[in-house]
Design a protein around this motif. Structure first.
Motif, PDB file in Angstrom:
ATOM      1  N   PHE A 143      -5.671  -4.110  -8.226  1.00 26.46           N
ATOM      2  CA  PHE A 143      -4.974  -2.776  -7.983  1.00 26.46           C
ATOM      3  C   PHE A 143      -6.021  -1.811  -7.843  1.00 26.46           C
ATOM      4  CE2 PHE A 143      -1.875  -5.355 -10.203  1.00 26.46           C
ATOM      5  CZ  PHE A 143      -0.744  -5.079  -9.655  1.00 26.46           C
ATOM      6  N   PHE A 189      -2.935   3.735  -2.535  1.00 31.50           N
ATOM      7  CA  PHE A 189      -2.888   2.969  -3.689  1.00 31.50           C
ATOM      8  C   PHE A 189      -2.471   1.657  -3.184  1.00 31.50           C
ATOM      9  CE2 PHE A 189      -1.255   7.016  -4.982  1.00 31.50           C
ATOM     10  CZ  PHE A 189      -2.130   7.184  -5.995  1.00 31.50           C
ATOM     11  N   SER A 197     -11.038   0.423  -9.404  1.00 31.10           N
ATOM     12  CA  SER A 197     -10.137  -0.359  -9.873  1.00 31.10           C
ATOM     13  C   SER A 197     -10.335  -0.672 -11.375  1.00 31.10           C
ATOM     14  CB  SER A 197     -10.107  -1.792  -9.004  1.00 31.10           C
ATOM     15  OG  SER A 197      -9.487  -2.777  -9.485  1.00 31.10           O
ATOM     16  N   GLU A 252       0.838  -1.131  -0.078  1.00 33.68           N
ATOM     17  CA  GLU A 252      -0.028   0.034   0.052  1.00 33.68           C
ATOM     18  C   GLU A 252       0.941   1.400  -0.103  1.00 33.68           C
ATOM     19  OE1 GLU A 252      -3.378  -1.736   2.897  1.00 33.68           O
ATOM     20  OE2 GLU A 252      -1.742  -1.006   3.820  1.00 33.68           O
ATOM     21  N   GLY A 275      -2.127  -2.515  -3.917  1.00 32.50           N
ATOM     22  CA  GLY A 275      -1.819  -3.563  -5.110  1.00 32.50           C
ATOM     23  C   GLY A 275      -1.964  -4.903  -4.480  1.00 32.50           C
ATOM     24  N   GLU A 331     -12.910   4.326  -3.982  1.00 37.01           N
ATOM     25  CA  GLU A 331     -12.062   2.890  -4.494  1.00 37.01           C
ATOM     26  C   GLU A 331     -12.534   2.483  -5.779  1.00 37.01           C
ATOM     27  OE1 GLU A 331     -11.300   0.198  -1.414  1.00 37.01           O
ATOM     28  OE2 GLU A 331     -11.109  -1.624  -2.738  1.00 37.01           O
ATOM     29  N   SER A 348      -4.389  10.164  -2.112  1.00 33.08           N
ATOM     30  CA  SER A 348      -4.958   9.011  -2.538  1.00 33.08           C
ATOM     31  C   SER A 348      -4.080   7.982  -2.036  1.00 33.08           C
ATOM     32  CB  SER A 348      -4.962   8.871  -4.033  1.00 33.08           C
ATOM     33  OG  SER A 348      -5.473   7.535  -4.532  1.00 33.08           O
ATOM     34  N   ALA A 363      -7.021   2.397  -6.708  1.00 30.44           N
ATOM     35  CA  ALA A 363      -6.564   3.715  -6.026  1.00 30.44           C
ATOM     36  C   ALA A 363      -7.847   4.112  -5.135  1.00 30.44           C
ATOM     37  CB  ALA A 363      -6.624   4.711  -7.256  1.00 30.44           C
ATOM     38  N   ARG A 364      -7.312   4.725  -3.907  1.00 28.36           N
ATOM     39  CA  ARG A 364      -8.318   5.103  -3.143  1.00 28.36           C
ATOM     40  C   ARG A 364      -8.254   6.626  -2.773  1.00 28.36           C
ATOM     41  NH1 ARG A 364      -8.834   2.019   1.788  1.00 28.36           N
ATOM     42  NH2 ARG A 364     -11.196   1.785   1.394  1.00 28.36           N
TER      43      ARG A 364
END
Lengths: 194, 397
Positions: free
Chosen positions: B216, B187, B246, B170, B189, B244, B185, B218-219
């Motif tokens: 994967f 991230f 993806s 993260e 994975g 969130e 943000s 992005a938040r």
């Protein structure tokens, strides 16, 4: 008894150089003063006083020195135990010697240094006020009076009451302008004034 | 230095005292004013109050005073930041996890920590701001060992389940717009290995379960923190919204969603605090089951018999009345009593019915220790329907 503080200041170099177990009130007080000033380690001072457990003031001194020793203990559980023993010794001594200002000062200073974990703010303040009263009429005790005012000022500052703190530090300085506590109070006055 | 206008004051100097380990720059970062600022007396008083609040909220200090020192020149203010550093070891835990962190490492506001438990291990690094900039950064690596997940629906457990293990990283990049407002943000994975599943039909389409998957996401987030204190807030508002996203372009999943968490605190009577929180979220139907919204547990709906606690939609309302009871005579700790009410549910759009909300209420007790180490513990008893006891070392909202 009160003149012992004057004797204590005279006895400081003597005790430091001789490093022999103390036998008088003044010598015991002098050893604790050295440890508080960092001129002797608390462990060394504790060993010296332990060798003369029957000396006047030894009970309170051992308590005070235990608290000073605890500052150097890294593990908090052991540190707490050492502090607890120190306060137990101080409490026992004070109970039998209520008219002696020095153990009150030591207990108040110990409480302040240990964040009042084992001795409350109110009790510590009461100790120091009482010690201040006991010192008030004795011209031979300027340093202890100054020390009391200094600690009370620090307690007021920590509680956010800067006005009272500044007044108390001014009184601490006035009580003993050339002594270590008076000088420390002067430094605080300068630092906390714009 | 510019002279102050009438009725205004110029910050002439900022002094610090008591920071033995913490860099002076850390203290100055949390100040709401700088040397040279020209303010009215009212503005200065307000900023002093906020600065004290900012410093306390870092949890690096057990005591903070911000003094406007007596002035030799009425138009020039000298400010003193007077602090006492607290314990930098912080411990918290839930039933299955322990979190241990060292805060303010090196006195430069860096946090290093580890979370370990039966099913998840995580190492993390956080820095709420990087010197000389307004950026917040963080990074973590984690491993989740095998765990069975039971599928829930509005009629209870469906008799379907799957197990999975995962490993991943993260990252976080935030920007501090104001002391209380941050955007950024995170991230995520991770590699997920699914195994030992039992399904009636098509687990991939319904729950995102396959033999192995790359995820994967992005938040992006926005966070406003106007509370007076992190640990024992008595007034103010906190709000956070997290998205969130993806995309199949960089992984096996294609979903999106957002969750919000809004909290408010008031102290209508001395010693009492009323606290309320609303959590709500919505995610697309394609969201893998392991990333759907959960409101279960001591930080959610405190009723294990609740209708349903995982779904692509969720709503949770929690209210508490709190009161400090007494201070420990031995350690630097205080005890707090609490009474709580929870109302909430999770659902999928096809399932929703308004009558299916679940409830919980009951009393609780909390301990907040600050020395010899930083530790919070709480226990709550749900009395609604079937009594249930919750105990955790995670701090309440």
């Amino acid at each position: 008894m009160r003149t012992v503080f004057t004797i204590a200041s005279l006895a400081l170099p003597l005790v430091a150089s001789a490093a022999e177990p103390p036998s008088t009130y003044a010598e015991v007080a002098a050893i604790v003063a050295l440890a508080e000033a960092g001129e002797m380690t608390a462990d060394e001072a504790f060993a010296l006083v332990s060798a003369a457990p029957g000396a006047p003031l030894a009970g309170a001194a051992l308590g005070r020195l235990r608290v000073l020793k605890s500052h150097r203990i890294a593990f908090s559980g052991l540190r707490f135990l050492e502090m607890e023993k120190g306060f137990a010794a101080l409490n026992a001594y004070v109970k039998g010697h209520r008219g002696d200002p020095l153990p009150h000062v030591w207990r108040g200073a110990s409480a302040f240094e240990t964040d009042f974990v084992l001795w409350s703010v109110a009790s510590a303040r009461e100790d120091i006020r009482l010690a201040c009263e006991l010192c008030r009429d004795d011209p031979s005790l300027p340093d202890q009076k100054s020390r009391c005012k200094l600690i009370l000022g620090l307690m007021a500052k920590n509680e956010g009451d800067l006005e009272t703190a500044l007044r108390l530090w001014a009184e601490a300085f006035a009580a003993d302008p050339v002594g270590p506590y008076g000088k420390e109070a002067a430094a605080f006055l300068e630092l906390f004034t714009g | 230095m510019a002279a102050a206008g009438e009725g205004r004051v110029v910050i002439k100097e900022i002094r610090t005292y008591g920071n033995q380990k913490t860099a002076r720059g850390v203290l100055l970062h949390y100040c709401e004013f700088e040397v040279g600022d020209e303010l009215t007396q009212a503005e200065l008083a307000r900023k002093i109050k906020r600065t004290k609040r900012n410093l306390l909220k870092t949890q690096y200090f057990e005591r903070v005073n911000v003094f406007d020192l007596p002035r030799s020149n009425p138009g020039e203010a000298v400010i003193m930041l007077d602090v006492a550093e607290g314990s930098d070891w912080h411990l918290s835990a839930s039933t299955w996890q322990v979190r241990l962190s060292k805060e303010n490492v090196g006195g430069v506001a860096v946090t290093l920590g580890v979370e370990f438990g039966f099913d998840r291990q995580r190492l993390f690094y956080e820095q709420p701001w990087v010197f000389g900039s307004r950026f917040a950064v963080g990074a973590a690596g984690f491993y989740e060992s095998g765990r069975e997940t039971q599928i829930e629906s509005d009629v209870g457990y469906t008799g379907e389940w799957f197990s999975h293990e995962a490993a991943g990283v993260e990252g976080l990049l935030g920007y501090v717009i104001k002391q209380r407002f941050q955007v950024g943000s995170a991230f995520l994975g991770e590699y997920i290995n699914y195994y030992d599943g039992r399904f009636k039909e098509d687990p991939w389409r319904r729950f995102g379960v396959m033999s192995a998957a790359d995820l994967f996401a992005a938040r992006p987030y926005a966070e406003w923190d106007g509370r007076d204190d992190d640990v024992y807030p008595t007034e103010g508002v906190y709000a956070k919204i997290v998205g969130e996203l993806s995309s199949p372009a960089v992984g096996d999943y294609d979903y999106a969603g957002a969750e919000s968490d809004v909290r408010g605190y008031v102290s209508p009577w001395r010693e009492f605090v009323l606290a309320a929180r609303v959590k709500a979220g919505a995610m697309s139907d394609t969201t893998p089951y392991i990333r759907r919204i959960s409101i279960r547990g001591s930080d959610g709906l405190r009723n294990p018999e609740s209708n349903r606690a995982i779904g692509t939609r969720a709503l949770l309302f929690t209210a508490e009345i709190r009161r400090r009871l007494f201070r420990s005579p031995i350690f630097d700790a205080w005890f707090e009593g609490v009474a709580f009410v929870d109302v909430g549910r999770a659902w999928d759009p096809v399932d929703f019915a308004f009558g299916d909300f679940s409830y919980a209420f009951g009393p609780g007790i909390r301990v907040h220790m600050r020395k010899p180490f930083f530790f919070d513990w709480r226990a709550e008893l749900n009395l609604y329907d079937k009594p249930a006891f919750y105990a955790t070392a995670r701090r309440a909202f």
